[in-house]
Design an enzyme around this catalytic site. Structure first.
Site, PDB file in Angstrom:
ATOM      1  N   LYS A  98      32.106 -11.092 -22.448  1.00  0.00           N
ATOM      2  CA  LYS A  98      31.960 -10.951 -20.998  1.00  0.00           C
ATOM      3  C   LYS A  98      32.005 -12.316 -20.317  1.00  0.00           C
ATOM      4  O   LYS A  98      32.639 -12.487 -19.283  1.00  0.00           O
ATOM      5  CB  LYS A  98      30.646 -10.241 -20.655  1.00  0.00           C
ATOM      6  CG  LYS A  98      30.570  -8.815 -21.193  1.00  0.00           C
ATOM      7  CD  LYS A  98      29.289  -8.114 -20.748  1.00  0.00           C
ATOM      8  CE  LYS A  98      28.019  -8.707 -21.325  1.00  0.00           C
ATOM      9  NZ  LYS A  98      27.838  -8.511 -22.770  1.00  0.00           N
ATOM     10  N   ARG A 157      22.163  -3.267 -16.999  1.00  0.00           N
ATOM     11  CA  ARG A 157      22.478  -2.794 -18.345  1.00  0.00           C
ATOM     12  C   ARG A 157      21.576  -1.675 -18.825  1.00  0.00           C
ATOM     13  O   ARG A 157      21.564  -1.345 -20.010  1.00  0.00           O
ATOM     14  CB  ARG A 157      22.516  -3.935 -19.344  1.00  0.00           C
ATOM     15  CG  ARG A 157      21.205  -4.548 -19.681  1.00  0.00           C
ATOM     16  CD  ARG A 157      21.375  -5.493 -20.851  1.00  0.00           C
ATOM     17  NE  ARG A 157      22.080  -6.686 -20.447  1.00  0.00           N
ATOM     18  CZ  ARG A 157      22.503  -7.637 -21.279  1.00  0.00           C
ATOM     19  NH1 ARG A 157      22.318  -7.509 -22.553  1.00  0.00           N
ATOM     20  NH2 ARG A 157      23.091  -8.693 -20.821  1.00  0.00           N
ATOM     21  N   ARG A 189      29.371 -19.188 -32.162  1.00  0.00           N
ATOM     22  CA  ARG A 189      29.306 -19.371 -30.705  1.00  0.00           C
ATOM     23  C   ARG A 189      28.347 -20.494 -30.320  1.00  0.00           C
ATOM     24  O   ARG A 189      27.215 -20.556 -30.764  1.00  0.00           O
ATOM     25  CB  ARG A 189      28.864 -18.067 -30.039  1.00  0.00           C
ATOM     26  CG  ARG A 189      28.598 -18.240 -28.546  1.00  0.00           C
ATOM     27  CD  ARG A 189      28.652 -16.952 -27.806  1.00  0.00           C
ATOM     28  NE  ARG A 189      27.454 -16.138 -27.980  1.00  0.00           N
ATOM     29  CZ  ARG A 189      27.256 -15.016 -27.306  1.00  0.00           C
ATOM     30  NH1 ARG A 189      28.160 -14.564 -26.475  1.00  0.00           N
ATOM     31  NH2 ARG A 189      26.152 -14.322 -27.504  1.00  0.00           N
ATOM     32  N   ARG A 243      22.395 -20.539 -28.819  1.00  0.00           N
ATOM     33  CA  ARG A 243      21.410 -19.631 -28.233  1.00  0.00           C
ATOM     34  C   ARG A 243      20.411 -19.199 -29.291  1.00  0.00           C
ATOM     35  O   ARG A 243      20.780 -18.919 -30.421  1.00  0.00           O
ATOM     36  CB  ARG A 243      22.117 -18.398 -27.661  1.00  0.00           C
ATOM     37  CG  ARG A 243      22.733 -18.660 -26.316  1.00  0.00           C
ATOM     38  CD  ARG A 243      23.608 -17.539 -25.847  1.00  0.00           C
ATOM     39  NE  ARG A 243      23.008 -16.214 -25.972  1.00  0.00           N
ATOM     40  CZ  ARG A 243      23.495 -15.132 -25.379  1.00  0.00           C
ATOM     41  NH1 ARG A 243      24.567 -15.238 -24.612  1.00  0.00           N
ATOM     42  NH2 ARG A 243      22.925 -13.975 -25.550  1.00  0.00           N
ATOM     43  N   ARG A 291      20.221  -6.595 -30.891  1.00  0.00           N
ATOM     44  CA  ARG A 291      20.814  -6.528 -29.551  1.00  0.00           C
ATOM     45  C   ARG A 291      21.943  -5.499 -29.499  1.00  0.00           C
ATOM     46  O   ARG A 291      22.079  -4.775 -28.509  1.00  0.00           O
ATOM     47  CB  ARG A 291      21.325  -7.912 -29.132  1.00  0.00           C
ATOM     48  CG  ARG A 291      20.185  -8.868 -28.778  1.00  0.00           C
ATOM     49  CD  ARG A 291      20.606 -10.317 -28.841  1.00  0.00           C
ATOM     50  NE  ARG A 291      21.699 -10.637 -27.938  1.00  0.00           N
ATOM     51  CZ  ARG A 291      22.515 -11.676 -28.099  1.00  0.00           C
ATOM     52  NH1 ARG A 291      22.373 -12.482 -29.123  1.00  0.00           N
ATOM     53  NH2 ARG A 291      23.468 -11.898 -27.231  1.00  0.00           N
TER      54      ARG A 291
END
Ligand code: ATP
Ligand code: MG
Length: 224
Positions: free
Chosen positions: A16, A95, A134, A167, A178
């Site tokens: 996203k 969400r 990431r 993160r 998640r």
């Protein structure tokens, strides 16, 4: 272009943030809010609310709907987005079904309802593989992937040269949690927006496959 008020949905790690950056580059009248970025900035600034939300994020739970809705409403007001001429994109909020209802109430008062919802449909096995690679630039929310989209200088942001960070919730265990939460919440959200006739899905396992479809879709849909 007609005003575009877009919600991007998609599993954690579905890209996203990457799609949002691309949209902002090509559709220059659009601005964006990422709920995750807003939360991480609160944590980074060590505000009271930041301290409260950091434990939810660290263990991969959702921040409670009331806190989330309050933060977002404040941000929408601050940016003067609550008007029917505004064009904007929301990444990561709403969400849950409850958040969607609260947002509609807030937006409805100004006649600036969401007019498009796009779900990024990415194979969750692919997502799990790429998440450990990431890295992000915290102040801007820019996202890098050491394999597919590495920074020009290792571990440095391309634009500012500042260090990248990992993160706290991007590890295999928290990430699976998640994903599970996402899969539990998405059904009712999908149905809610399908009923309003504003829901669209784009499938693909890389941002290079997804973005051309997204860009074409938005251009066609919102050209005046
Ligand atoms: P990605 O950024 O990879 O798309 P994501 O959607 O899980 O993945 P963020 O949107 O950055 O990640 O959110 C990170 C965390 O912040 C979530 O796991 C959750 O704890 C919290 N969070 C973000 N948005 C919301 C929201 N709308 N409601 C509740 N919690 C949220
Ligand atoms: Mg994100």
């Amino acid at each position: 272009m007609k005003p575009l008020r877009l919600l991007l949905l998609g599993a954690p790690g579905s890209g996203k943030g990457t799609q949002t950056s691309k949209v902002l580059k090509d559709f220059t009248h659009i601005k964006a809010i990422s709920s995750g970025d807003i939360l991480r900035q609160q944590i980074n600034a060590q505000t009271n609310i930041g301290k409260e939300i950091s434990r939810y994020i660290k263990n991969g739970s959702l921040v409670p709907d009331e806190i989330m809705a309050r933060l977002l409403e404040t941000e929408l007001q601050r940016r003067q987005w609550l008007n029917r001429d505004a064009s904007w994109l929301l990444d990561g909020f709403p969400r849950t079904f409850t958040q969607a209802s609260i947002l509609d109430e807030v937006l409805g008062k100004s006649g600036a309802n969401l007019n498009q919802v796009v779900e990024l449909d990415v194979d969750q096995k692919v997502i799990l593989q790429r998440i450990e690679a990431r890295w992000i630039h915290l102040p801007s929310g820019r996202v890098y992937n050491l394999d597919y989209n590495p920074p020009k200088v290792p571990f440095k942001d391309d634009v500012t040269g500042e260090p990248l960070s990992k993160r706290s919730d991007d590890n295999a265990e928290t990430f699976q949690k998640r994903l599970d939460i996402y899969n539990g919440e998405i059904g009712p959200l999908r149905d809610y927006y399908k009923q309003k006739n504003i829901f669209h899905t784009i499938s693909g396992n890389s941002s290079d496959i997804i973005y051309p479809q997204l860009s074409r879709y938005l251009s066609e849909k919102f050209a005046s």
